[in-house]
Design an enzyme around this catalytic site. Structure first.
Site, mmCIF file in Angstrom:
data_model
loop_
_atom_site.group_PDB
_atom_site.id
_atom_site.type_symbol
_atom_site.label_atom_id
_atom_site.label_comp_id
_atom_site.label_asym_id
_atom_site.label_seq_id
_atom_site.Cartn_x
_atom_site.Cartn_y
_atom_site.Cartn_z
ATOM 1 N N CYS A 76 14.983 41.805 -63.443
ATOM 2 C CA CYS A 76 14.147 41.911 -62.241
ATOM 3 C C CYS A 76 13.446 43.274 -62.186
ATOM 4 C CB CYS A 76 14.952 41.586 -60.989
ATOM 5 S SG CYS A 76 13.910 41.244 -59.547
ATOM 6 N N HIS A 174 16.913 36.167 -62.139
ATOM 7 C CA HIS A 174 18.267 36.707 -61.983
ATOM 8 C C HIS A 174 19.272 35.795 -62.694
ATOM 9 C CE1 HIS A 174 17.535 39.977 -59.147
ATOM 10 N NE2 HIS A 174 16.545 39.216 -58.711
ATOM 11 N N GLU A 176 22.335 36.357 -63.259
ATOM 12 C CA GLU A 176 23.620 36.446 -62.566
ATOM 13 C C GLU A 176 23.686 35.544 -61.339
ATOM 14 O OE1 GLU A 176 21.069 39.344 -60.332
ATOM 15 O OE2 GLU A 176 21.186 38.625 -62.391
#
Length: 192
Positions: A76, A174, A176
């Site tokens: 990001c 993202h 994660e």
């Protein structure tokens, strides 16, 4: 050891949790020697480009990051800071990637937020991942396309969803927060 860069940006904890779920030991650090000696370095971030760059430059981390030779993954804001310039605060970036980071035109809702797939995917990060797999995006600025682009998404305009050059990898989305496919991408990075 997996080092996660600590700087003036958020989202470090969720990246650390995702890496630990994969069974790896992590250290969150801004110590130059630890970063240089790590097996892999993750450069996550949620925040504003010019203040984040000021933090990196103020601590000499800009030079440290540019000189890293092990695999580095920008996520990001981390990806955007690896580019040469960001319109967000007119920030000079680290220049690893020769891309500019621009504000999305206001032709649609900004920020771009939600689950999206790709029109192009290539490279080691995406082993076992298909263009139809969805990743979670949330961003108002995007990296332009160029020869370092290894994944393309289209929201208002086509943009670099992922970049790769030498030992530097970067993703706008993202991983994660992207469930199974995000975990697979992180695993692919950690196994480089």
């Amino acid at each position: 050891m997996i080092a996660i860069l600590k700087y003036n940006a958020g989202n470090v904890q969720s990246v650390e949790n995702a890496i630990q779920r994969l069974g790896y030991d992590t250290i969150v650090t801004d110590d130059a020697e630890v970063l240089k000696s790590a097996d892999k370095v993750l450069f996550p971030g949620v925040g504003e480009a010019s203040s984040a760059m000021a933090y990196l430059v103020g601590r000499g981390l800009d030079k440290v990051i540019r000189d890293l030779t092990q695999p580095v993954l920008g996520i990001c804001l981390g990806m955007q800071l690896l580019c040469k310039f960001s319109e967000e605060g007119n920030a000079e970036g680290l220049g690893i990637f020769d891309n500019e980071v621009k504000l999305f035109p206001s032709d649609d809702i900004v920020p771009h937020m939600g689950w999206n797939d790709f029109s192009k995917l290539e490279g080691a990060l995406f082993k076992g991942i298909k263009v139809t797999d969805d990743f979670y995006f949330v961003h108002s600025y995007y990296a332009t396309l160029n020869e370092s682009t290894v994944a393309i998404n289209n929201y208002i305009v086509p943009f670099s969803a992922a970049l790769q050059k030498g030992n530097f990898y970067a993703v706008q989305f993202h991983p994660e927060k992207s469930g199974r496919v995000g975990e697979l991408l992180l695993k692919n990075f950690l196994e480089l």
